[in-house]
Design a protein around this motif. Structure first.
Motif, PDB file in Angstrom:
ATOM      1  N   VAL A 116       0.850  -1.192   0.000  1.00  0.00           N
ATOM      2  CA  VAL A 116       0.000   0.000   0.000  1.00  0.00           C
ATOM      3  C   VAL A 116       0.884   1.240   0.000  1.00  0.00           C
ATOM      4  O   VAL A 116       1.929   1.272   0.656  1.00  0.00           O
ATOM      5  CB  VAL A 116      -0.916   0.030   1.246  1.00  0.00           C
ATOM      6  CG1 VAL A 116      -1.729   1.320   1.299  1.00  0.00           C
ATOM      7  CG2 VAL A 116      -1.840  -1.182   1.268  1.00  0.00           C
ATOM      8  N   TYR A 118       0.537   5.446   0.763  1.00  0.00           N
ATOM      9  CA  TYR A 118      -0.401   6.350   1.424  1.00  0.00           C
ATOM     10  C   TYR A 118       0.272   7.657   1.810  1.00  0.00           C
ATOM     11  O   TYR A 118       1.499   7.779   1.830  1.00  0.00           O
ATOM     12  CB  TYR A 118      -0.986   5.680   2.668  1.00  0.00           C
ATOM     13  CG  TYR A 118      -0.034   5.616   3.839  1.00  0.00           C
ATOM     14  CD1 TYR A 118      -0.103   6.573   4.862  1.00  0.00           C
ATOM     15  CD2 TYR A 118       0.941   4.627   3.931  1.00  0.00           C
ATOM     16  CE1 TYR A 118       0.773   6.530   5.941  1.00  0.00           C
ATOM     17  CE2 TYR A 118       1.809   4.572   5.001  1.00  0.00           C
ATOM     18  CZ  TYR A 118       1.729   5.530   6.014  1.00  0.00           C
ATOM     19  OH  TYR A 118       2.612   5.488   7.069  1.00  0.00           O
ATOM     20  N   ARG A 162      -5.002   9.178   2.711  1.00  0.00           N
ATOM     21  CA  ARG A 162      -5.350   8.819   1.335  1.00  0.00           C
ATOM     22  C   ARG A 162      -4.400   7.691   0.936  1.00  0.00           C
ATOM     23  O   ARG A 162      -3.174   7.817   1.119  1.00  0.00           O
ATOM     24  CB  ARG A 162      -5.186  10.005   0.397  1.00  0.00           C
ATOM     25  CG  ARG A 162      -5.658   9.727  -1.041  1.00  0.00           C
ATOM     26  CD  ARG A 162      -5.300  10.881  -1.976  1.00  0.00           C
ATOM     27  NE  ARG A 162      -5.907  12.117  -1.541  1.00  0.00           N
ATOM     28  CZ  ARG A 162      -7.130  12.525  -1.867  1.00  0.00           C
ATOM     29  NH1 ARG A 162      -7.890  11.743  -2.634  1.00  0.00           N
ATOM     30  NH2 ARG A 162      -7.596  13.683  -1.440  1.00  0.00           N
ATOM     31  N   SER A 164      -3.671   3.903  -1.657  1.00  0.00           N
ATOM     32  CA  SER A 164      -4.012   3.105  -2.830  1.00  0.00           C
ATOM     33  C   SER A 164      -3.343   1.746  -2.719  1.00  0.00           C
ATOM     34  O   SER A 164      -2.257   1.603  -2.148  1.00  0.00           O
ATOM     35  CB  SER A 164      -3.567   3.805  -4.122  1.00  0.00           C
ATOM     36  OG  SER A 164      -2.161   3.908  -4.178  1.00  0.00           O
ATOM     37  N   LYS A 166      -3.323  -2.306  -5.019  1.00  0.00           N
ATOM     38  CA  LYS A 166      -3.641  -2.903  -6.304  1.00  0.00           C
ATOM     39  C   LYS A 166      -4.264  -4.267  -6.125  1.00  0.00           C
ATOM     40  O   LYS A 166      -3.670  -5.172  -5.545  1.00  0.00           O
ATOM     41  CB  LYS A 166      -2.385  -3.009  -7.177  1.00  0.00           C
ATOM     42  CG  LYS A 166      -2.677  -3.400  -8.623  1.00  0.00           C
ATOM     43  CD  LYS A 166      -1.441  -3.308  -9.489  1.00  0.00           C
ATOM     44  CE  LYS A 166      -1.760  -3.608 -10.950  1.00  0.00           C
ATOM     45  NZ  LYS A 166      -0.555  -3.517 -11.809  1.00  0.00           N
ATOM     46  N   GLN A 170      -5.713  -0.543  -9.794  1.00  0.00           N
ATOM     47  CA  GLN A 170      -5.391   0.333  -8.676  1.00  0.00           C
ATOM     48  C   GLN A 170      -6.674   0.802  -8.000  1.00  0.00           C
ATOM     49  O   GLN A 170      -7.613   1.271  -8.662  1.00  0.00           O
ATOM     50  CB  GLN A 170      -4.587   1.539  -9.164  1.00  0.00           C
ATOM     51  CG  GLN A 170      -3.659   2.133  -8.111  1.00  0.00           C
ATOM     52  CD  GLN A 170      -2.507   1.217  -7.746  1.00  0.00           C
ATOM     53  OE1 GLN A 170      -2.067   0.409  -8.557  1.00  0.00           O
ATOM     54  NE2 GLN A 170      -2.009   1.334  -6.530  1.00  0.00           N
ATOM     55  N   ILE A 171      -6.744   0.641  -6.692  1.00  0.00           N
ATOM     56  CA  ILE A 171      -7.901   1.051  -5.908  1.00  0.00           C
ATOM     57  C   ILE A 171      -7.471   2.132  -4.933  1.00  0.00           C
ATOM     58  O   ILE A 171      -6.546   1.938  -4.143  1.00  0.00           O
ATOM     59  CB  ILE A 171      -8.494  -0.143  -5.142  1.00  0.00           C
ATOM     60  CG1 ILE A 171      -9.105  -1.145  -6.127  1.00  0.00           C
ATOM     61  CG2 ILE A 171      -9.536   0.318  -4.120  1.00  0.00           C
ATOM     62  CD1 ILE A 171      -9.626  -2.401  -5.485  1.00  0.00           C
ATOM     63  N   GLY A 172      -8.114   3.269  -5.013  1.00  0.00           N
ATOM     64  CA  GLY A 172      -7.808   4.367  -4.118  1.00  0.00           C
ATOM     65  C   GLY A 172      -8.945   4.611  -3.140  1.00  0.00           C
ATOM     66  O   GLY A 172     -10.103   4.355  -3.443  1.00  0.00           O
ATOM     67  N   TYR A 197     -12.861   2.952   5.706  1.00  0.00           N
ATOM     68  CA  TYR A 197     -13.064   3.707   4.470  1.00  0.00           C
ATOM     69  C   TYR A 197     -14.104   4.806   4.692  1.00  0.00           C
ATOM     70  O   TYR A 197     -15.176   4.555   5.230  1.00  0.00           O
ATOM     71  CB  TYR A 197     -13.566   2.821   3.334  1.00  0.00           C
ATOM     72  CG  TYR A 197     -12.740   1.599   3.047  1.00  0.00           C
ATOM     73  CD1 TYR A 197     -11.351   1.652   3.001  1.00  0.00           C
ATOM     74  CD2 TYR A 197     -13.349   0.370   2.804  1.00  0.00           C
ATOM     75  CE1 TYR A 197     -10.599   0.521   2.725  1.00  0.00           C
ATOM     76  CE2 TYR A 197     -12.615  -0.765   2.528  1.00  0.00           C
ATOM     77  CZ  TYR A 197     -11.235  -0.688   2.495  1.00  0.00           C
ATOM     78  OH  TYR A 197     -10.503  -1.807   2.228  1.00  0.00           O
ATOM     79  N   ILE A 200     -14.761   5.776  -0.988  1.00  0.00           N
ATOM     80  CA  ILE A 200     -14.290   4.711  -1.863  1.00  0.00           C
ATOM     81  C   ILE A 200     -15.382   4.454  -2.899  1.00  0.00           C
ATOM     82  O   ILE A 200     -16.576   4.472  -2.570  1.00  0.00           O
ATOM     83  CB  ILE A 200     -13.962   3.414  -1.076  1.00  0.00           C
ATOM     84  CG1 ILE A 200     -13.370   2.344  -2.016  1.00  0.00           C
ATOM     85  CG2 ILE A 200     -15.166   2.897  -0.319  1.00  0.00           C
ATOM     86  CD1 ILE A 200     -12.820   1.127  -1.278  1.00  0.00           C
ATOM     87  N   ASP A 204     -15.101  -0.222  -6.459  1.00  0.00           N
ATOM     88  CA  ASP A 204     -13.848  -0.635  -5.822  1.00  0.00           C
ATOM     89  C   ASP A 204     -14.125  -1.444  -4.562  1.00  0.00           C
ATOM     90  O   ASP A 204     -13.417  -2.417  -4.265  1.00  0.00           O
ATOM     91  CB  ASP A 204     -12.994   0.585  -5.480  1.00  0.00           C
ATOM     92  CG  ASP A 204     -12.391   1.231  -6.716  1.00  0.00           C
ATOM     93  OD1 ASP A 204     -12.352   0.572  -7.773  1.00  0.00           O
ATOM     94  OD2 ASP A 204     -11.955   2.402  -6.629  1.00  0.00           O
TER      95      ASP A 204
END
Length: 227
Positions: A116, A118, A162, A164, A166, A170-172, A197, A200, A204
Protein backbone atom coordinates in the motif's frame (compact mmCIF):
# COMPACT_ATOMS: atom_id res chain seq x y z
CA UNK A 1 -36.66 -5.36 -3.96
CA UNK A 2 -37.59 -8.94 -4.95
CA UNK A 3 -35.58 -12.15 -4.49
CA UNK A 4 -35.54 -12.73 -8.24
CA UNK A 5 -33.62 -9.46 -8.64
CA UNK A 6 -30.58 -10.87 -6.82
CA UNK A 7 -28.03 -11.71 -9.51
CA UNK A 8 -26.17 -15.02 -9.76
CA UNK A 9 -22.71 -14.56 -8.30
CA UNK A 10 -23.76 -11.89 -5.79
CA UNK A 11 -21.51 -12.07 -2.72
CA UNK A 12 -23.37 -12.75 0.52
CA UNK A 13 -22.53 -12.41 4.18
CA UNK A 14 -24.39 -14.62 6.64
CA UNK A 15 -25.09 -14.13 10.33
CA UNK A 16 -26.09 -17.32 12.17
CA UNK A 17 -28.54 -17.46 15.10
CA UNK A 18 -29.53 -20.19 17.54
CA UNK A 19 -33.08 -21.23 18.44
CA UNK A 20 -33.35 -18.30 20.89
CA UNK A 21 -32.32 -15.95 18.08
CA UNK A 22 -29.00 -15.21 19.76
CA UNK A 23 -26.20 -14.53 17.28
CA UNK A 24 -23.64 -17.36 17.30
CA UNK A 25 -21.53 -16.44 14.28
CA UNK A 26 -21.18 -13.54 11.84
CA UNK A 27 -19.01 -12.67 8.84
CA UNK A 28 -19.68 -15.94 7.01
CA UNK A 29 -18.95 -15.55 3.30
CA UNK A 30 -21.24 -17.12 0.71
CA UNK A 31 -22.48 -16.55 -2.85
CA UNK A 32 -25.92 -16.51 -4.43
CA UNK A 33 -26.59 -19.12 -7.12
CA UNK A 34 -30.32 -19.27 -7.88
CA UNK A 35 -33.85 -18.67 -6.65
CA UNK A 36 -36.98 -20.67 -7.47
CA UNK A 37 -40.01 -18.42 -7.09
CA UNK A 38 -42.52 -21.29 -7.15
CA UNK A 39 -41.05 -23.08 -4.13
CA UNK A 40 -39.53 -19.94 -2.57
CA UNK A 41 -36.19 -21.76 -2.28
CA UNK A 42 -32.77 -20.24 -2.75
CA UNK A 43 -29.47 -21.99 -3.52
CA UNK A 44 -26.29 -20.46 -2.03
CA UNK A 45 -22.72 -21.62 -1.45
CA UNK A 46 -21.88 -23.29 1.85
CA UNK A 47 -20.20 -20.43 3.74
CA UNK A 48 -16.69 -20.12 5.07
CA UNK A 49 -14.94 -17.93 7.61
CA UNK A 50 -11.26 -17.35 8.38
CA UNK A 51 -10.30 -19.74 5.61
CA UNK A 52 -12.44 -22.71 6.66
CA UNK A 53 -15.76 -24.18 5.55
CA UNK A 54 -18.38 -23.48 8.22
CA UNK A 55 -20.93 -26.24 8.75
CA UNK A 56 -24.52 -25.05 9.08
CA UNK A 57 -27.21 -27.55 9.99
CA UNK A 58 -30.75 -27.82 8.65
CA UNK A 59 -33.12 -25.56 10.56
CA UNK A 60 -30.52 -22.89 11.28
CA UNK A 61 -31.76 -19.28 11.13
CA UNK A 62 -29.76 -16.73 9.15
CA UNK A 63 -29.55 -13.07 8.31
CA UNK A 64 -28.46 -12.83 4.66
CA UNK A 65 -26.70 -9.55 3.77
CA UNK A 66 -25.64 -8.35 0.32
CA UNK A 67 -24.73 -5.23 -1.66
CA UNK A 68 -26.50 -3.98 -4.77
CA UNK A 69 -25.26 -0.81 -6.41
CA UNK A 70 -24.72 1.65 -3.54
CA UNK A 71 -27.03 0.03 -1.01
CA UNK A 72 -26.89 -2.81 1.52
CA UNK A 73 -29.82 -5.22 1.89
CA UNK A 74 -30.77 -7.96 4.33
CA UNK A 75 -33.40 -10.69 4.67
CA UNK A 76 -33.95 -13.57 7.07
CA UNK A 77 -33.85 -17.19 5.97
CA UNK A 78 -33.92 -20.76 7.29
CA UNK A 79 -31.59 -23.52 6.08
CA UNK A 80 -33.60 -26.43 4.64
CA UNK A 81 -30.89 -28.71 3.24
CA UNK A 82 -27.48 -29.21 1.67
CA UNK A 83 -26.36 -30.39 -1.76
CA UNK A 84 -22.88 -31.90 -2.10
CA UNK A 85 -21.30 -30.48 -5.24
CA UNK A 86 -17.68 -29.93 -6.26
CA UNK A 87 -15.65 -27.95 -5.49
CA UNK A 88 -18.05 -26.12 -3.16
CA UNK A 89 -21.19 -27.68 -1.59
CA UNK A 90 -24.46 -25.75 -1.73
CA UNK A 91 -27.12 -24.87 0.84
CA UNK A 92 -30.84 -24.67 0.24
CA UNK A 93 -32.34 -21.79 2.21
CA UNK A 94 -35.91 -20.55 2.47
CA UNK A 95 -36.39 -16.76 2.81
CA UNK A 96 -38.80 -15.94 5.66
CA UNK A 97 -38.85 -12.13 5.49
CA UNK A 98 -38.96 -9.35 2.95
CA UNK A 99 -35.71 -7.82 1.68
CA UNK A 100 -34.95 -4.63 3.61
CA UNK A 101 -32.41 -1.87 3.00
CA UNK A 102 -30.10 -1.51 6.01
CA UNK A 103 -27.11 0.47 7.20
CA UNK A 104 -23.87 -1.44 6.72
CA UNK A 105 -22.93 -3.13 10.02
CA UNK A 106 -19.82 -5.18 9.37
CA UNK A 107 -17.81 -6.84 6.62
CA UNK A 108 -16.00 -10.16 6.45
CA UNK A 109 -12.29 -9.56 7.04
CA UNK A 110 -9.48 -11.63 5.48
CA UNK A 111 -5.84 -11.73 6.48
CA UNK A 112 -3.56 -10.85 3.58
CA UNK A 113 -0.38 -8.93 2.83
CA UNK A 114 -0.70 -6.38 0.03
CA UNK A 115 1.59 -3.40 -0.64
CA UNK A 116 0.00 0.00 0.00
CA UNK A 117 1.10 3.58 -0.68
CA UNK A 118 -0.40 6.35 1.42
CA UNK A 119 -0.06 9.85 2.78
CA UNK A 120 -1.64 11.75 5.64
CA UNK A 121 -4.33 14.25 4.69
CA UNK A 122 -3.65 17.56 6.38
CA UNK A 123 -1.02 20.18 5.74
CA UNK A 124 0.13 18.25 2.66
CA UNK A 125 -3.35 18.20 1.12
CA UNK A 126 -2.97 21.65 -0.45
CA UNK A 127 0.49 20.97 -1.85
CA UNK A 128 1.20 19.96 -5.43
CA UNK A 129 1.16 16.22 -6.06
CA UNK A 130 4.91 16.26 -6.69
CA UNK A 131 5.52 17.57 -3.15
CA UNK A 132 3.41 15.00 -1.31
CA UNK A 133 5.55 12.36 0.36
CA UNK A 134 4.05 8.95 -0.30
CA UNK A 135 4.83 6.32 2.31
CA UNK A 136 4.95 2.56 1.88
CA UNK A 137 3.27 0.01 4.12
CA UNK A 138 1.32 -3.24 3.77
CA UNK A 139 -1.99 -4.72 4.83
CA UNK A 140 -2.50 -7.08 7.75
CA UNK A 141 -6.07 -7.76 6.72
CA UNK A 142 -8.72 -6.25 4.49
CA UNK A 143 -12.50 -6.07 4.20
CA UNK A 144 -15.18 -4.21 2.33
CA UNK A 145 -15.43 -1.73 5.21
CA UNK A 146 -11.80 -1.02 6.03
CA UNK A 147 -8.25 -2.23 6.20
CA UNK A 148 -5.59 -2.90 8.81
CA UNK A 149 -2.23 -1.41 7.76
CA UNK A 150 1.21 -2.14 9.19
CA UNK A 151 3.14 1.15 9.23
CA UNK A 152 6.39 2.50 10.63
CA UNK A 153 4.62 5.49 12.16
CA UNK A 154 1.93 5.73 14.82
CA UNK A 155 -1.20 7.75 14.03
CA UNK A 156 -3.88 9.02 16.38
CA UNK A 157 -7.49 7.89 15.89
CA UNK A 158 -9.23 10.42 13.68
CA UNK A 159 -6.20 10.90 11.40
CA UNK A 160 -7.24 10.95 7.74
CA UNK A 161 -5.22 9.17 5.09
CA UNK A 162 -5.35 8.82 1.34
CA UNK A 163 -4.11 5.43 0.13
CA UNK A 164 -4.01 3.10 -2.83
CA UNK A 165 -3.47 -0.61 -3.31
CA UNK A 166 -3.64 -2.90 -6.30
CA UNK A 167 -6.18 -5.71 -6.68
CA UNK A 168 -6.24 -6.36 -10.40
CA UNK A 169 -6.44 -2.60 -10.82
CA UNK A 170 -5.39 0.33 -8.68
CA UNK A 171 -7.90 1.05 -5.91
CA UNK A 172 -7.81 4.37 -4.12
CA UNK A 173 -9.62 5.43 -0.98
CA UNK A 174 -9.72 8.00 1.78
CA UNK A 175 -10.01 6.60 5.29
CA UNK A 176 -9.93 7.50 8.95
CA UNK A 177 -7.72 5.83 11.55
CA UNK A 178 -9.91 4.18 14.18
CA UNK A 179 -7.20 2.43 16.20
CA UNK A 180 -3.41 2.22 16.47
CA UNK A 181 -1.52 -0.58 18.23
CA UNK A 182 2.24 -0.88 18.66
CA UNK A 183 3.65 -4.28 17.67
CA UNK A 184 7.09 -5.86 17.33
CA UNK A 185 7.84 -7.71 14.12
CA UNK A 186 11.23 -9.28 13.43
CA UNK A 187 12.72 -7.16 16.18
CA UNK A 188 11.34 -3.91 14.74
CA UNK A 189 8.74 -1.63 16.30
CA UNK A 190 5.79 -1.18 13.94
CA UNK A 191 2.15 -0.14 14.24
CA UNK A 192 -1.09 -1.83 13.24
CA UNK A 193 -3.40 0.92 12.03
CA UNK A 194 -7.10 0.17 11.66
CA UNK A 195 -8.54 2.35 8.89
CA UNK A 196 -12.23 2.73 8.05
CA UNK A 197 -13.06 3.71 4.47
CA UNK A 198 -14.74 7.11 4.26
CA UNK A 199 -14.53 7.65 0.51
CA UNK A 200 -14.29 4.71 -1.86
CA UNK A 201 -15.97 3.98 -5.18
CA UNK A 202 -18.72 1.40 -4.81
CA UNK A 203 -17.19 -0.61 -7.66
CA UNK A 204 -13.85 -0.63 -5.82
CA UNK A 205 -15.52 -1.85 -2.63
CA UNK A 206 -17.16 -4.64 -4.64
CA UNK A 207 -13.75 -5.46 -6.14
CA UNK A 208 -12.29 -5.90 -2.65
CA UNK A 209 -15.18 -8.13 -1.55
CA UNK A 210 -14.86 -10.21 -4.74
CA UNK A 211 -11.09 -10.51 -4.18
CA UNK A 212 -11.65 -11.85 -0.66
CA UNK A 213 -14.22 -14.33 -1.91
CA UNK A 214 -12.09 -15.58 -4.81
CA UNK A 215 -9.03 -16.04 -2.57
CA UNK A 216 -11.09 -18.23 -0.26
CA UNK A 217 -12.40 -20.26 -3.20
CA UNK A 218 -8.84 -20.63 -4.51
CA UNK A 219 -7.76 -22.15 -1.19
CA UNK A 220 -10.64 -24.61 -1.41
CA UNK A 221 -9.69 -25.61 -4.97
CA UNK A 222 -6.08 -26.16 -3.91
CA UNK A 223 -7.17 -28.31 -0.99
CA UNK A 224 -5.97 -25.89 1.68
CA UNK A 225 -9.48 -25.83 3.12
CA UNK A 226 -11.41 -29.01 3.70
CA UNK A 227 -15.25 -28.99 3.70
Amino acid sequence: MKYRQIETGTKLELELYNSNYEKVCSGLVSQFESYDETSNMMEIHVPFTQGKIYTIHTGAELDVIFLKEKDTYMFKAVVTGRKNTEPIPMLWVKPVSQIEKIERRSFFRMECKLPVRYHIIGSTEEKDTEEIQMLDCYTRDISGGGVCLVTEEAYEPGTKIRASLKIGKQIGFIGTVVRSVQIREKGKILYEIGVEYKQIENGDRDKIISYIFEKQREKIRKGWIMP
